[in-house]
Structures are given as C-alpha cells and as structure tokens.
Design an enzyme around this catalytic site. Structure first.
Site, PDB file in Angstrom:
ATOM      1  CG  HIS A  16      -0.186  -0.046   2.475  1.00  0.00           C
ATOM      2  ND1 HIS A  16       0.472   1.262   3.117  1.00  0.00           N
ATOM      3  CD2 HIS A  16       0.089  -0.856   3.467  1.00  0.00           C
ATOM      4  CE1 HIS A  16       0.892   0.917   4.325  1.00  0.00           C
ATOM      5  NE2 HIS A  16       0.816  -0.210   4.571  1.00  0.00           N
ATOM      6  CD  GLU A  59       1.603  -5.724   8.134  1.00  0.00           C
ATOM      7  OE1 GLU A  59       1.797  -7.209   7.762  1.00  0.00           O
ATOM      8  OE2 GLU A  59       2.486  -5.137   7.594  1.00  0.00           O
TER       9      GLU A  59
END
Length: 220
Positions: free
Chosen positions: A14, A88
């Site tokens: 990201h 994550e």
C-alpha cells in the site's frame, strides 16, 4: 523442454500513510494515505498500466483498498476480491503506538524474523506468528489455485507480502517500500520464482524500520 510460466503475481505494498510518516505501528488499525503517498501510488499505477490483470486481490484495510483503486483505475474492469487474510500482522496492544515503544520491550530484528517464520509467540492482545503465517500462506495458495494463468494483482502490506516472499526465497530482505512492486512467477510444475523485488517506482525508499537487513540479489 522448458516449462512455460502460467501465472504472474504482481505484489504491491500500500501507499505511504500518516502512521507510516509518524512511525507508528500499523497492523489491523488504519490511517489515510498521505498526499505524497497518493502521488507515489499513482506513479506506480502508471508503471503497471500495461499489465493485463485478470483479477485483483486486496486487503480490507482502507490504505490497501485506496491503493488498489488507483492502480485499477487504469485498467478495464477487473474482478476484485477483498480477502481478510491479506491483512497485516496484528500488533495487538501496540497498534497505533510509536515504533519506539516496541523497541523498548522487544528485539525487533529477532521478533520480525520470527514473525516471518511463523514462530513468534505474539504481542499482548495480538496475533501469534503461527496464525499469521498460516493465513498468509493459505490466502496465496487459494489465489494460485483459482488462477492457472495470466497476471494477478495483489495489494497488501509489508509483513504480509514479505511472509509470502520469504517462503519462496528465505534470504533476508529490507522492509518493502510503500507502493513498491514485487513480482512472482508461478510455473506449471509448481515452481515459484521471485523475478522482481521491491521495485520502488514511487521513490519512497525502504522504511526506516529497525528490522532492516539487506535485500538479496535475485538469481538471473
């Protein structure tokens, strides 16, 4: 006779977020992309504009979904799957805390190595390394089963992508830059090969994380 490549995975971390700039731990918590982060994602998107993606898999985190939107804006409609297993690592009670708070209690180099190997016991209120490793390997196995050819985009997070890459090439690597691209070839006989690692089109550089170790050179 050489085995033909049947599947290429384009793995994108990201874009840069507010917590990245503030050096705060960001696992399951979220923060918006910064203005430079958005610009960096758009630079990466332009570099990926010619890749004929047949599908995209995206973490449910806002920062990953915002990154995927920018990349896919330059492509014809592509089926998108938001998969929670692409999240994550969960930092538990340390979520949103300064990275220095972790440094005071843990040896980050050792901790992150154990997280990537699936042997870390976990942080208070967080996720065990074995749980993290299992879900990461499981989601990539699902992606590979669903696609026997073509180019597939995966937008996720630094530790998540590194856990998958480490299964293929266990040599240590630097943390992945924001909006960077790594590419993996999956061959028909089951072989995997990392053909590009942490290509930093956005120019953000490797994060200044305390677990930094050298990036391995890829075999030609």
């Amino acid at each position: 006779m050489e085995v033909q490549v049947t599947l290429t995975l384009s793995l994108v971390r990201h874009g840069q977020t507010e917590f990245n700039v503030q050096q705060r731990l960001q696992g399951w918590c979220d923060s918006p992309l910064t203005a430079p982060g958005l610009a960096g994602v758009r630079t990466t998107a332009a570099q990926l504009a010619d890749r004929p993606f047949v599908a995209a898999y995206v973490s449910p985190s806002g920062r990953a979904r915002a990154t995927a939107r920018e990349i896919l804006a330059l492509h014809p409609p592509v089926p998108v799957v938001v998969d929670p297993d692409l999240r994550e690592f969960h930092f538990g009670d340390f979520e949103e805390q300064p990275e220095s708070a972790l440094l005071e209690r843990y040896n980050p180099a050792r901790m992150y190595a154990q997280v990537l190997a699936g042997t870390f016991a976990g942080l208070p209120g967080g996720e065990a390394g074995a749980t993290f490793f299992h879900r990461v390997t499981a989601v990539f196995a699902r992606i590979e089963r669903r696609h026997d050819h073509g180019n597939v985009l995966v937008v996720s997070h630094g530790l998540t992508l590194r856990a998958y890459l480490s299964v293929i090439d266990p040599r240590p690597m630097y943390p992945l830059p924001n909006a960077s691209v790594s590419s993996v070839e999956v061959h028909a006989d089951g072989r995997h090969r990392v053909v590009a690692l942490a290509v930093d089109y956005a120019g953000h550089g490797a994060p200044a994380e305390v677990d930094s170790v050298p990036v391995p050179e890829l075999a030609s």
